[in-house]
Design a protein around this motif. Structure first.
Motif, PDB file in Angstrom:
ATOM      1  N   CYS A 101       0.933  -1.290  -0.012  1.00  0.00           N
ATOM      2  CA  CYS A 101      -0.107   0.035   0.140  1.00  0.00           C
ATOM      3  C   CYS A 101       1.100   1.217  -0.036  1.00  0.00           C
ATOM      4  CB  CYS A 101      -0.868   0.061   1.156  1.00  0.00           C
ATOM      5  SG  CYS A 101      -1.780   1.372   1.682  1.00  0.00           S
ATOM      6  N   GLU A 102       0.801   1.990  -1.021  1.00  0.00           N
ATOM      7  CA  GLU A 102       1.622   3.309  -1.004  1.00  0.00           C
ATOM      8  C   GLU A 102       2.896   2.932  -1.043  1.00  0.00           C
ATOM      9  OE1 GLU A 102       0.425   6.227  -2.001  1.00  0.00           O
ATOM     10  OE2 GLU A 102      -1.655   5.814  -2.087  1.00  0.00           O
ATOM     11  N   VAL A 103       3.248   1.930  -1.538  1.00  0.00           N
ATOM     12  CA  VAL A 103       4.900   1.461  -1.673  1.00  0.00           C
ATOM     13  C   VAL A 103       5.610   1.976  -2.843  1.00  0.00           C
ATOM     14  CG1 VAL A 103       6.559  -0.277  -1.524  1.00  0.00           C
ATOM     15  CG2 VAL A 103       4.646  -0.458  -0.091  1.00  0.00           C
ATOM     16  N   ASN A 104       6.808   2.726  -2.709  1.00  0.00           N
ATOM     17  CA  ASN A 104       7.453   3.152  -3.739  1.00  0.00           C
ATOM     18  C   ASN A 104       8.426   2.053  -4.256  1.00  0.00           C
ATOM     19  OD1 ASN A 104       8.969   4.551  -5.719  1.00  0.00           O
ATOM     20  ND2 ASN A 104       9.846   5.946  -4.389  1.00  0.00           N
ATOM     21  N   ILE A 105       7.963   1.456  -5.457  1.00  0.00           N
ATOM     22  CA  ILE A 105       8.760   0.201  -6.092  1.00  0.00           C
ATOM     23  C   ILE A 105       8.617   0.335  -7.520  1.00  0.00           C
ATOM     24  CG2 ILE A 105       6.796  -1.426  -5.700  1.00  0.00           C
ATOM     25  CD1 ILE A 105       8.784  -3.574  -5.561  1.00  0.00           C
ATOM     26  N   SER A 106       9.633   0.189  -8.376  1.00  0.00           N
ATOM     27  CA  SER A 106       9.893   0.369 -10.038  1.00  0.00           C
ATOM     28  C   SER A 106       8.742  -0.654 -10.399  1.00  0.00           C
ATOM     29  CB  SER A 106      11.072   0.135 -10.409  1.00  0.00           C
ATOM     30  OG  SER A 106      11.603  -1.026 -10.180  1.00  0.00           O
ATOM     31  N   SER A 107       8.320  -0.574 -11.336  1.00  0.00           N
ATOM     32  CA  SER A 107       7.565  -1.801 -12.234  1.00  0.00           C
ATOM     33  C   SER A 107       8.193  -3.038 -12.209  1.00  0.00           C
ATOM     34  CB  SER A 107       6.699  -1.171 -13.474  1.00  0.00           C
ATOM     35  OG  SER A 107       6.007  -0.179 -13.325  1.00  0.00           O
ATOM     36  N   GLU A 108       9.559  -2.801 -12.793  1.00  0.00           N
ATOM     37  CA  GLU A 108      10.372  -3.816 -12.846  1.00  0.00           C
ATOM     38  C   GLU A 108      10.288  -4.896 -11.738  1.00  0.00           C
ATOM     39  OE1 GLU A 108      10.803  -1.095 -15.774  1.00  0.00           O
ATOM     40  OE2 GLU A 108      11.276  -0.884 -13.779  1.00  0.00           O
ATOM     41  N   LEU A 109      10.855  -3.969 -10.835  1.00  0.00           N
ATOM     42  CA  LEU A 109      11.256  -4.731  -9.518  1.00  0.00           C
ATOM     43  C   LEU A 109       9.625  -5.396  -8.919  1.00  0.00           C
ATOM     44  CD1 LEU A 109      13.572  -2.206  -7.203  1.00  0.00           C
ATOM     45  CD2 LEU A 109      13.963  -4.357  -8.671  1.00  0.00           C
ATOM     46  N   LEU A 110       8.517  -4.827  -9.074  1.00  0.00           N
ATOM     47  CA  LEU A 110       7.359  -5.133  -8.726  1.00  0.00           C
ATOM     48  C   LEU A 110       6.971  -6.642  -9.416  1.00  0.00           C
ATOM     49  CD1 LEU A 110       4.798  -5.283  -6.861  1.00  0.00           C
ATOM     50  CD2 LEU A 110       3.752  -3.598  -8.348  1.00  0.00           C
ATOM     51  N   GLU A 111       7.256  -6.525 -10.669  1.00  0.00           N
ATOM     52  CA  GLU A 111       6.885  -7.498 -11.409  1.00  0.00           C
ATOM     53  C   GLU A 111       7.844  -9.071 -10.992  1.00  0.00           C
ATOM     54  OE1 GLU A 111       7.427  -7.116 -15.486  1.00  0.00           O
ATOM     55  OE2 GLU A 111       5.810  -5.775 -15.838  1.00  0.00           O
ATOM     56  N   SER A 112       9.204  -8.638 -10.633  1.00  0.00           N
ATOM     57  CA  SER A 112      10.047  -9.610 -10.308  1.00  0.00           C
ATOM     58  C   SER A 112       9.928 -10.341  -9.119  1.00  0.00           C
ATOM     59  CB  SER A 112      11.444  -9.048 -10.114  1.00  0.00           C
ATOM     60  OG  SER A 112      12.481 -10.007  -9.736  1.00  0.00           O
ATOM     61  N   LEU A 113       9.270  -9.299  -8.121  1.00  0.00           N
ATOM     62  CA  LEU A 113       9.073  -9.755  -6.796  1.00  0.00           C
ATOM     63  C   LEU A 113       7.844 -10.687  -6.727  1.00  0.00           C
ATOM     64  CD1 LEU A 113       9.073  -9.675  -3.685  1.00  0.00           C
ATOM     65  CD2 LEU A 113       7.500  -7.538  -3.758  1.00  0.00           C
ATOM     66  N   ILE A 114       6.793 -10.420  -7.521  1.00  0.00           N
ATOM     67  CA  ILE A 114       5.697 -11.426  -7.626  1.00  0.00           C
ATOM     68  C   ILE A 114       5.829 -12.693  -8.066  1.00  0.00           C
ATOM     69  CG2 ILE A 114       3.360 -11.448  -8.830  1.00  0.00           C
ATOM     70  CD1 ILE A 114       2.946  -8.506  -8.575  1.00  0.00           C
ATOM     71  N   SER A 115       6.760 -12.482  -9.382  1.00  0.00           N
ATOM     72  CA  SER A 115       7.050 -13.607 -10.186  1.00  0.00           C
ATOM     73  C   SER A 115       7.903 -14.631  -9.356  1.00  0.00           C
ATOM     74  CB  SER A 115       7.684 -13.373 -11.475  1.00  0.00           C
ATOM     75  OG  SER A 115       8.866 -12.650 -11.460  1.00  0.00           O
ATOM     76  N   HIS A 116       8.630 -13.975  -8.128  1.00  0.00           N
ATOM     77  CA  HIS A 116       9.454 -14.822  -7.628  1.00  0.00           C
ATOM     78  C   HIS A 116       8.769 -15.368  -6.192  1.00  0.00           C
ATOM     79  CE1 HIS A 116      12.559 -13.192 -10.139  1.00  0.00           C
ATOM     80  NE2 HIS A 116      13.567 -14.376  -9.639  1.00  0.00           N
TER      81      HIS A 116
END
Length: 276
Positions: free
Chosen positions: A174-189
């Motif tokens: 919630c209201e976390v500053n994270i790049s789109s690339e890092l968010l995608e990587s986090l979810i996929s991992h």
């Protein structure tokens, strides 16, 4: 009638029931209490003094330091409490919640996260101050036993060597500053991820959700910035968009990769739609 001296002697000989409770019973009692009250039990007797230090589930929030006659800076109070916790606690911590959203600034919690990463933390919730974004240390990604993770009002980036949270079941950002690339990587991992909640109001880049075990997905903010790429088990979706009308979304295209979808709830500031 028993004389006063005899009554006093008799009372002194009566065993202290609290001190004779088995350790496992004391642990059960403490687990049923709010963290503030659990710590207060340390004054009951010598046996109870440090029992709270073995609690596996703890919640730290403003109730621990806010008083009617509050003369000391809340952040300073929190630091004192955190120091006592780090110096006295023993054993594993499976569930920990830190809620300090109303503090004027975020105290240093890197050592706290390091401590949790070494004590088998499984359920972690960090709700940090609204006014100042706190950059979480990479130590967070060393918590290999995590099953539930909730982060609010912070900035995160994972190290290049991050291999994923193999046991993570639910993720809430919630209201976390994270790049789109890092968010995608986090979810996929997170191969076991079943529940995902995101608030990405300010995101502009499209985020692909690759989560083959995902069953529930809640999204607030910019709906058009999310692509459900690999979610074959997704059953329930809640979308809360800003000024987006249902007729402006191509639901067939958005959810073509969701063969198991049963419930779709869509809300916007203009209108609300409930599709099942």
């Amino acid at each position: 009638m028993m004389p006063p001296k005899a009554r006093k002697l008799r009372r002194s000989l009566v065993p202290d029931a609290l001190s004779y409770l088995p350790d496992n019973i004391i642990d059960v009692i403490l687990m049923c209490l709010p963290s503030k009250d659990a710590v207060r039990t340390s004054i009951l007797s010598k046996k109870w003094r440090y029992h709270w230090c073995r609690l596996t589930k703890l919640e730290l929030d403003e109730s621990l330091w806010i008083t009617k006659k509050d003369l000391l800076n809340p952040t300073i109070k929190f630091r004192k409490i955190m120091y006592q916790f780090l110096s006295l606690h023993e054993g594993p911590i499976t569930k920990f919640t830190l809620d300090v959203v109303h503090l004027a600034s975020c105290p240093e919690i890197d050592n706290f996260i390091y401590f949790l990463s070494r004590n088998d933390i499984q359920h972690l919730a960090l709700h940090l101050p609204l006014r100042k974004e706190y950059k979480l240390p990479s130590l967070l990604f060393a918590c290999s036993q995590l099953r539930h993770l909730s982060l609010c009002y912070c900035s995160i980036q994972h190290p290049s060597a991050f291999q994923g949270f193999d046991k993570l079941i639910s993720l809430n950002l919630c209201e976390v500053n994270i790049s789109s690339e890092l968010l995608e990587s986090l979810i996929s991992h997170c191969p076991l991820l079943e529940e995902l909640e995101l608030d990405i109001a300010n995101k502009s880049d499209t985020i692909e959700i690759n989560a083959p075990m995902l069953r529930s997905f809640d999204l607030s903010g910019n709906i058009s910035s999310v692509c459900l790429k690999n979610v074959p088990r997704l059953v329930k979706v809640l979308l809360y968009g800003d000024y987006i009308k249902a007729e402006d979304l191509d639901f067939a295209k958005v959810f073509e990769c969701c063969p198991a979808l049963e419930h779709l709830l869509f809300f916007s500031l203009d209108s609300g739609v409930n599709i099942a």
